[in-house]
Design a protein around this motif. Structure first.
Motif, PDB file in Angstrom:
ATOM      1  N   SER A  45       0.827  -1.213   0.000  1.00  0.00           N
ATOM      2  CA  SER A  45       0.000   0.000   0.000  1.00  0.00           C
ATOM      3  C   SER A  45       0.859   1.259   0.000  1.00  0.00           C
ATOM      4  N   MET A  46       1.908   1.267   0.814  1.00  0.00           N
ATOM      5  CA  MET A  46       2.788   2.435   0.868  1.00  0.00           C
ATOM      6  C   MET A  46       3.463   2.676  -0.473  1.00  0.00           C
ATOM      7  N   TRP A  47       3.906   1.602  -1.124  1.00  0.00           N
ATOM      8  CA  TRP A  47       4.552   1.743  -2.433  1.00  0.00           C
ATOM      9  C   TRP A  47       3.580   2.313  -3.463  1.00  0.00           C
ATOM     10  N   ILE A  48       2.334   1.826  -3.461  1.00  0.00           N
ATOM     11  CA  ILE A  48       1.337   2.330  -4.406  1.00  0.00           C
ATOM     12  C   ILE A  48       1.000   3.779  -4.107  1.00  0.00           C
ATOM     13  N   LEU A  49       0.781   4.100  -2.830  1.00  0.00           N
ATOM     14  CA  LEU A  49       0.353   5.449  -2.462  1.00  0.00           C
ATOM     15  C   LEU A  49       1.426   6.495  -2.737  1.00  0.00           C
ATOM     16  N   ILE A  50       2.695   6.141  -2.521  1.00  0.00           N
ATOM     17  CA  ILE A  50       3.771   7.125  -2.692  1.00  0.00           C
ATOM     18  C   ILE A  50       4.249   7.205  -4.140  1.00  0.00           C
ATOM     19  N   PHE A  51       4.487   6.050  -4.778  1.00  0.00           N
ATOM     20  CA  PHE A  51       5.164   6.036  -6.075  1.00  0.00           C
ATOM     21  C   PHE A  51       4.227   5.847  -7.271  1.00  0.00           C
ATOM     22  N   ARG A  52       3.018   5.333  -7.057  1.00  0.00           N
ATOM     23  CA  ARG A  52       2.157   5.033  -8.189  1.00  0.00           C
ATOM     24  C   ARG A  52       0.871   5.850  -8.231  1.00  0.00           C
ATOM     25  N   THR A  53       0.597   6.603  -7.172  1.00  0.00           N
ATOM     26  CA  THR A  53      -0.656   7.348  -7.093  1.00  0.00           C
ATOM     27  C   THR A  53      -0.402   8.843  -7.244  1.00  0.00           C
ATOM     28  N   SER A  54      -1.110   9.449  -8.189  1.00  0.00           N
ATOM     29  CA  SER A  54      -0.960  10.883  -8.435  1.00  0.00           C
ATOM     30  C   SER A  54      -2.282  11.410  -9.009  1.00  0.00           C
ATOM     31  N   PRO A  55      -2.707  12.625  -8.609  1.00  0.00           N
ATOM     32  CA  PRO A  55      -2.060  13.540  -7.661  1.00  0.00           C
ATOM     33  C   PRO A  55      -2.303  13.112  -6.215  1.00  0.00           C
ATOM     34  N   LYS A  56      -1.530  13.700  -5.310  1.00  0.00           N
ATOM     35  CA  LYS A  56      -1.652  13.395  -3.890  1.00  0.00           C
ATOM     36  C   LYS A  56      -2.789  14.238  -3.295  1.00  0.00           C
ATOM     37  N   THR A  57      -4.002  13.679  -3.333  1.00  0.00           N
ATOM     38  CA  THR A  57      -5.156  14.371  -2.770  1.00  0.00           C
ATOM     39  C   THR A  57      -5.133  14.283  -1.249  1.00  0.00           C
TER      40      THR A  57
END
Length: 358
Positions: A45-57
């Motif tokens: 989850s951390m890898w997806i949220l930081i590196f694969r998810t954009s924009p950071k809402t």
């Protein structure tokens, strides 16, 4: 749970807990299960949220905050497992005991407050979209919210940071960690009551009421909408969040309040039940990735892409192998056909017959 700083006094419930090896093993097994699921689920989850998810809402920032606290708990739990299996004998010193205890309770209460923040964000986005549109767009508000959560939790748990939470008990030959607290940890009974009641009411009951209100309002709003997929996801998210509160957080905090009242005013205890509820409260770190799945469309898409990556790669390779085998068979068939045509050609006519065959 409390005793004099010089003369240890254990109630029967706590004493029976220390002597009950079956309970210790059961708690250790639960912690092992939680640690494995926690590190795998929240690491992904951390890898997806930081590196694969954009924009950071705002929701993504809250989820990163929640994942960080869950991973910290996953790293701390192996020390608690070793403590349990060694018969409640802490060997790593007072500072390590205070640090791990702080991580343990910070995870619980930061998780509660972060779930409340995610619920408020969904409430503002679905029930009050125009009124709070500009506020929700500001990432700085989410960051400030996370900092305020940590500040509030650390203020309430400040006594845990400044006190030696270890306690030597010569009769059993063990040194406990946060299983037996000194009465002089806080100056008076009123201070003890304020400390324990603030944990229950400020860090649990109030966020629980706010979160319940937000998700009930979201469900009522979406019930009037024809977007059934969005409504179904919102209902699932609400059920999961309320399940975490009722199964993981509520028993522990209710038993904490009950134990505190009985211990402070009636010299009785329900410590074994509280200890068991404390280990079940860690299960929230295993359930949190499901909250991300239903709360964030971007997280769902990235997770599905990752989960399907291997199967897609295998399918593509099988298709390539199939194409290559068909191409090879086709070439072999053409070669055999040409060779067969040359066998029956008469001398002096090979050029003409070969051109006719091809």
């Amino acid at each position: 749970m409390t005793g004099n700083s010089s003369i240890p006094k254990l109630d029967n419930a706590t004493l029976s807990l220390f002597k009950n090896t079956n309970t210790s093993i059961a708690i250790s097994v639960i912690y092992m299960f939680v640690t494995a699921i926690n590190l795998v689920g929240n690491g992904l989850s951390m890898w997806i949220l930081i590196f694969r998810t954009s924009p950071k809402t705002a929701s993504i920032i809250f989820m990163i905050n929640l994942t960080f606290t869950d991973l910290a708990l996953g790293i701390a739990l192996p020390f608690q497992i070793a403590y349990q299996l060694q018969g409640y004998n802490w060997r790593l010193g007072p500072k390590m005991c205070s640090s791990l205890t702080l991580i343990f309770y910070t995870n619980m209460y930061c998780s509660i407050l972060t779930m409340m923040a995610i619920g408020i964000d969904r409430y503002l986005g679905i029930v009050r979209p125009m009124l709070f549109r500009q506020i929700r767009k500001k990432k700085s508000m989410a960051v400030i919210g996370c900092l305020l959560m940590w500040g509030l939790v650390l203020c309430v748990l400040y006594p845990l940071m400044t006190t030696d939470l270890t306690f030597e008990f010569p009769e059993l030959g063990i040194t406990t960690c946060f299983d037996m607290l000194k009465k002089d940890m806080l100056p008076s009974t009123a201070a003890w009551a304020a400390f324990l009641f603030s944990m229950v009411f400020i860090l649990f009951l109030f966020p629980f009421c706010v979160t319940t209100f937000c998700y009930v309002s979201v469900i009522r709003k979406l019930a009037k909408d024809f977007k059934t997929a969005q409504k179904d996801r919102a209902i699932r998210l609400a059920v999961i969040v309320l399940l975490v509160f009722t199964l993981c957080f509520a028993p522990n905090n209710i038993l904490l309040l009950t134990h505190s009242v009985l211990r402070l005013f009636y010299k009785k205890s329900v410590y074994m039940a509280y200890k068991l509820s404390l280990c079940f409260s860690c299960l929230n770190s295993c359930i949190d990735p499901f909250i991300y799945y239903f709360a964030s469309k971007d997280f769902r898409q990235k997770l599905r892409q990752i989960m399907n990556l291997h199967s897609l790669s295998s399918g593509d390779s099988m298709k390539m192998e199939h194409k290559e085998s068909m191409y090879s068979a086709h070439c072999t068939f053409e070669g055999q056909e040409r060779q067969h045509s040359k066998v029956y050609l008469m001398p002096g006519t090979s050029q003409r017959r070969e051109s006719e065959t091809t």
